[in-house]
Design a protein around this motif. Structure first.
Motif, PDB file in Angstrom:
ATOM      1  N   PHE A  51      -4.155  -7.630  -1.614  1.00  0.00           N
ATOM      2  CA  PHE A  51      -3.353  -6.816  -2.159  1.00  0.00           C
ATOM      3  C   PHE A  51      -4.069  -5.697  -3.014  1.00  0.00           C
ATOM      4  CE2 PHE A  51       0.404  -9.904  -2.430  1.00  0.00           C
ATOM      5  CZ  PHE A  51       1.143  -9.211  -1.513  1.00  0.00           C
ATOM      6  N   ASP A 103      10.704   2.986   5.916  1.00  0.00           N
ATOM      7  CA  ASP A 103      10.419   1.487   6.229  1.00  0.00           C
ATOM      8  C   ASP A 103      11.281   0.929   7.091  1.00  0.00           C
ATOM      9  OD1 ASP A 103       8.196  -0.690   5.017  1.00  0.00           O
ATOM     10  OD2 ASP A 103       9.664  -1.253   6.388  1.00  0.00           O
ATOM     11  N   GLU A 133      -3.649  -2.375   5.207  1.00  0.00           N
ATOM     12  CA  GLU A 133      -4.040  -3.644   6.099  1.00  0.00           C
ATOM     13  C   GLU A 133      -3.973  -2.777   7.407  1.00  0.00           C
ATOM     14  OE1 GLU A 133      -1.879  -7.333   5.693  1.00  0.00           O
ATOM     15  OE2 GLU A 133      -2.226  -7.438   7.891  1.00  0.00           O
ATOM     16  N   VAL A 135      10.321   3.858  12.512  1.00  0.00           N
ATOM     17  CA  VAL A 135       9.510   4.934  13.098  1.00  0.00           C
ATOM     18  C   VAL A 135       8.842   4.609  14.543  1.00  0.00           C
ATOM     19  CG1 VAL A 135       7.741   6.691  13.158  1.00  0.00           C
ATOM     20  CG2 VAL A 135       8.770   6.114  10.878  1.00  0.00           C
ATOM     21  N   SER A 185       6.106  -5.499  10.154  1.00  0.00           N
ATOM     22  CA  SER A 185       5.002  -5.195  10.240  1.00  0.00           C
ATOM     23  C   SER A 185       4.434  -5.984  11.570  1.00  0.00           C
ATOM     24  CB  SER A 185       3.731  -5.741   9.320  1.00  0.00           C
ATOM     25  OG  SER A 185       4.444  -5.651   7.939  1.00  0.00           O
ATOM     26  N   SER A 204       0.659  -0.993   0.017  1.00  0.00           N
ATOM     27  CA  SER A 204       0.101   0.097  -0.021  1.00  0.00           C
ATOM     28  C   SER A 204       1.043   1.178   0.035  1.00  0.00           C
ATOM     29  CB  SER A 204      -1.012   0.069   1.217  1.00  0.00           C
ATOM     30  OG  SER A 204      -0.208  -0.040   2.484  1.00  0.00           O
TER      31      SER A 204
HETATM   32  C1  LIG Z   1       2.710 -15.286   3.766  1.00  0.00           C
HETATM   33  C2  LIG Z   1       1.817 -14.198   3.228  1.00  0.00           C
HETATM   34  C3  LIG Z   1       1.236 -14.684   2.088  1.00  0.00           C
HETATM   35  C4  LIG Z   1       0.495 -13.619   1.247  1.00  0.00           C
HETATM   36  N1  LIG Z   1      -0.113 -13.793   0.086  1.00  0.00           N
HETATM   37  C5  LIG Z   1      -1.071 -12.888  -0.452  1.00  0.00           C
HETATM   38  C6  LIG Z   1      -1.264 -13.055  -1.905  1.00  0.00           C
HETATM   39  O1  LIG Z   1      -0.944 -13.978  -2.707  1.00  0.00           O
HETATM   40  N2  LIG Z   1      -2.570 -12.244  -2.109  1.00  0.00           N
HETATM   41  C7  LIG Z   1      -2.929 -11.163  -1.485  1.00  0.00           C
HETATM   42  O2  LIG Z   1      -3.748 -10.259  -1.885  1.00  0.00           O
HETATM   43  N3  LIG Z   1      -2.424 -11.067  -0.132  1.00  0.00           N
HETATM   44  C8  LIG Z   1      -1.451 -11.880   0.471  1.00  0.00           C
HETATM   45  N4  LIG Z   1      -1.063 -11.714   1.685  1.00  0.00           N
HETATM   46  C9  LIG Z   1      -1.511 -10.278   2.272  1.00  0.00           C
HETATM   47  C10 LIG Z   1      -0.734  -9.064   1.839  1.00  0.00           C
HETATM   48  O3  LIG Z   1       0.679  -9.391   1.918  1.00  0.00           O
HETATM   49  C11 LIG Z   1      -1.016  -7.968   2.758  1.00  0.00           C
HETATM   50  O4  LIG Z   1      -2.410  -7.598   2.938  1.00  0.00           O
HETATM   51  C12 LIG Z   1      -0.096  -6.757   2.145  1.00  0.00           C
HETATM   52  O5  LIG Z   1       0.843  -6.854   2.057  1.00  0.00           O
HETATM   53  C13 LIG Z   1      -0.817  -5.613   2.914  1.00  0.00           C
HETATM   54  O6  LIG Z   1       0.094  -4.387   2.604  1.00  0.00           O
HETATM   55  P1  LIG Z   1       0.324  -3.172   3.352  1.00  0.00           P
HETATM   56  O7  LIG Z   1       1.201  -2.224   2.624  1.00  0.00           O
HETATM   57  O8  LIG Z   1      -0.847  -2.497   4.004  1.00  0.00           O
HETATM   58  O9  LIG Z   1       1.214  -3.537   4.680  1.00  0.00           O
HETATM   59  P2  LIG Z   1       2.467  -4.700   4.664  1.00  0.00           P
HETATM   60  O10 LIG Z   1       2.759  -5.123   3.470  1.00  0.00           O
HETATM   61  O11 LIG Z   1       2.564  -5.261   5.759  1.00  0.00           O
HETATM   62  O12 LIG Z   1       3.573  -3.256   4.774  1.00  0.00           O
HETATM   63  C14 LIG Z   1       3.632  -2.672   5.960  1.00  0.00           C
HETATM   64  C15 LIG Z   1       5.428  -2.015   6.036  1.00  0.00           C
HETATM   65  O13 LIG Z   1       5.404  -1.064   7.091  1.00  0.00           O
HETATM   66  C16 LIG Z   1       6.610  -1.200   7.666  1.00  0.00           C
HETATM   67  N5  LIG Z   1       6.544  -0.805   9.118  1.00  0.00           N
HETATM   68  C17 LIG Z   1       5.765  -1.170   9.966  1.00  0.00           C
HETATM   69  N6  LIG Z   1       5.950  -0.435  11.215  1.00  0.00           N
HETATM   70  C18 LIG Z   1       6.896   0.591  10.729  1.00  0.00           C
HETATM   71  C19 LIG Z   1       7.430   1.420  11.687  1.00  0.00           C
HETATM   72  N7  LIG Z   1       7.008   1.543  12.859  1.00  0.00           N
HETATM   73  N8  LIG Z   1       8.286   2.208  11.209  1.00  0.00           N
HETATM   74  C20 LIG Z   1       8.660   2.047   9.754  1.00  0.00           C
HETATM   75  N9  LIG Z   1       8.246   0.962   8.940  1.00  0.00           N
HETATM   76  C21 LIG Z   1       7.131   0.147   9.562  1.00  0.00           C
HETATM   77  C22 LIG Z   1       6.818  -2.595   7.422  1.00  0.00           C
HETATM   78  O14 LIG Z   1       8.130  -2.927   7.567  1.00  0.00           O
HETATM   79  C23 LIG Z   1       6.311  -3.208   6.072  1.00  0.00           C
HETATM   80  O15 LIG Z   1       7.249  -2.969   5.166  1.00  0.00           O
HETATM   81  C24 LIG Z   1      -0.138 -12.434   2.355  1.00  0.00           C
HETATM   82  C25 LIG Z   1       0.588 -12.404   3.409  1.00  0.00           C
HETATM   83  C26 LIG Z   1       1.324 -13.014   4.110  1.00  0.00           C
HETATM   84  C27 LIG Z   1       2.029 -12.843   5.415  1.00  0.00           C
END
Ligand SMILES: Cc1cc2nc3c(=O)[nH]c(=O)nc-3n(C[C@H](O)[C@H](O)[C@H](O)COP(=O)(O)OP(=O)(O)OC[C@H]3O[C@@H](n4cnc5c(N)ncnc54)[C@H](O)[C@@H]3O)c2cc1C
Length: 435
Positions: free
Chosen positions: A409, A48, A396, A147, A187, A20
């Motif tokens: 995703f 990150d 998320e 952060v 995360s 995201s």
């Molecule tokens: C094993 C696995 C398989 C999956 N397979 C699928 C799939 O095939 N298809 C699908 O649709 N979904 C899948 N998902 C779910 C999907 O990966 C997540 O819903 C999606 O990645 C969420 O995106 P996001 O950017 O909101 O959060 P995230 O991908 O969790 O990214 C959050 C980022 O924020 C950073 N962060 C957090 N806190 C801090 C902080 N305090 N300071 C600095 N940085 C920070 C983290 O390091 C991370 O890089 C899967 C998840 C897992 C665990």
């Protein structure tokens, strides 16, 4: 990519460079560029804490990354506000994701289940395309830069790390920190504390979702079937037997209990029910679409045919033998020798089999998080915070979780694009006012 923070405040800092956050940054930069504003001013910062960016994208879909689904609608998500999902998915749809990735050189292919994967079957293709685009657009990624806390004042946000890094000043902030699933990816739920410090609340319960389930000792027989997989309808049911949520999908028996898409899809509904109803459990129909009456009548007409021969045509043999044992029936019996009681007991186990679950396997094994910042605290039009000015929340961290199939995703892509466009508008109006 490493870089030093700018001395000028960033136009926008995005905490979290997962799906995201990357999408939000790309959306802001593209939208600014389309308005004639050069995004290459080092003033869009992605921050990150992880050593390696995009781990979740790389592990997703067994390393193939299930980017989206052929058909996405609000019914594939657990949420308190389906209209918000419907509107977000309409404004940046699955087809928009397909086109977006095609434009980045990533062709997606559709599998028979409707899941869309990169044609390369390699998640690296997806991550590299996103990072190349971030680079092309001149967006800065700071990492590892965790952060710890954020201060908000009239001048914007001051972002602090626990390291020796000087704080970063940003006019606008995006929380794209994900939930608590797969904490080793970075995360770990700290984003919730940051959101709370900026005036948000988080749901009372934050639970692992899309997570394998550990069998209760009463259902140890499931563990003994480790390795068996079967398509089944799985219901989460209350202690009184009321059906709460059902999925029909593949199920895998493991050494600890149940895994595979069916049990993982139902997991968040069961865990949530068990919070207030300890007796909530699963009810499995091992022959999807068949009712108790149908199976009972089939078994009553077997005649001389051996029971196991018939059952083998319906379900894996080891499973059939285990269910016969529980029903107190010898599987080698001819159909006509089975008593009515035995037949009914077996039909019941085949179509309404109770499986008791001790727990789920926790966030380490979960794919997503159920719970988070309530969606009611977000402006549905642009994912801006209703609690704090110049703050947006995407992905998320919000209280929305989808079932298996690329829906999570898609949520990350849709919210990132929508918030990004709104942020670019906010930046461009302040730039033209001489910011
Ligand atoms: C094993 C696995 C398989 C999956 N397979 C699928 C799939 O095939 N298809 C699908 O649709 N979904 C899948 N998902 C779910 C999907 O990966 C997540 O819903 C999606 O990645 C969420 O995106 P996001 O950017 O909101 O959060 P995230 O991908 O969790 O990214 C959050 C980022 O924020 C950073 N962060 C957090 N806190 C801090 C902080 N305090 N300071 C600095 N940085 C920070 C983290 O390091 C991370 O890089 C899967 C998840 C897992 C665990």
């Amino acid at each position: 990519m490493h870089a030093s923070p700018t001395l000028d405040p960033a136009h926008v800092a995005i905490i979290g460079a997962g799906a995201s956050g990357l999408m939000t940054a790309i959306s802001i930069a593209r939208s600014l560029a389309s308005q004639g504003i050069d995004p290459r001013s080092n003033r869009i910062l992605l921050i990150d804490g992880a050593n390696k960016i995009g781990i979740k994208i790389l592990v997703a879909g067994g390393g193939r990354c299930n980017v989206t689904h052929h058909v996405v609608d609000e019914h594939q998500y657990a949420t308190t506000k389906p209209p918000i999902i419907r509107s977000a998915i309409k404004r940046f749809s699955a087809q928009d994701s397909i086109d977006f990735f095609e434009q980045l050189g990533v062709t997606l292919k559709q599998e028979p289940t409707g899941k869309m994967f990169p044609a390369t079957d390699d998640a690296h293709t997806v991550l590299h395309a996103l990072l190349d685009e971030v680079d092309r657009l001149g967006i800065t990624i700071l990492h590892p830069w965790r952060v710890e806390r954020v201060e908000h004042s009239e001048d914007g946000f001051i972002i602090h790390s626990d390291r020796e890094h000087p704080p970063i000043h940003a006019e606008r902030l995006v929380l794209a920190t994900g939930g608590k699933a797969l904490p080793k990816s970075g995360s770990d739920g700290h984003g919730y504390a940051i959101a709370q410090s900026l005036g948000h609340t988080i749901t009372k319960d934050i639970l692992p979702a899309l997570v394998p389930l550990v069998a209760d000792p009463r259902s140890n027989w499931v563990r003994e079937l480790s390795g068996i997989s079967s398509r089944a309808t799985i219901h989460a049911v209350s202690s009184t037997g009321k059906r709460l949520k059902s999925f029909t999908n593949d199920l895998l028996c493991t050494h600890f209990g149940l895994s595979g898409p069916g049990p993982m899809d139902v997991s968040r509904y069961l865990s949530s029910a068990k919070l207030s109803d300890k007796g909530a459990h699963l009810q499995i129909n091992w022959i999807p679409d068949a009712s108790f009456d149908q199976i009972d009548s089939e078994l009553s007409t077997l005649g001389k045919a051996q029971l196991i021969t018939h059952l083998r045509s319906l379900i894996p043999e080891r499973l059939a033998r285990s269910l016969c044992e529980q029903a107190g029936v010898d599987p080698s019996m001819p159909g006509h020798s089975i008593t009515r009681e035995q037949r009914r007991s077996l039909s019941h186990l085949l179509t309404q089999c109770a499986v008791y679950i001790q727990s789920d396997r926790g966030f380490t094994h979960a794919e997503v998080t159920a719970g988070g910042v309530p969606i009611e605290e977000i402006n549905r039009k642009d994912f801006a915070s209703r609690a704090c000015d110049d703050l947006w929340l995407v992905g998320e961290i919000l209280d929305v979780d989808g079932r298996i199939g690329g829906f999570n995703f898609q949520w990350a892509w849709s919210t990132g694009i929508i918030a990004g466009n709104a942020i670019a508008k906010s930046i461009s109006s302040s730039v033209t006012q001489g910011d």
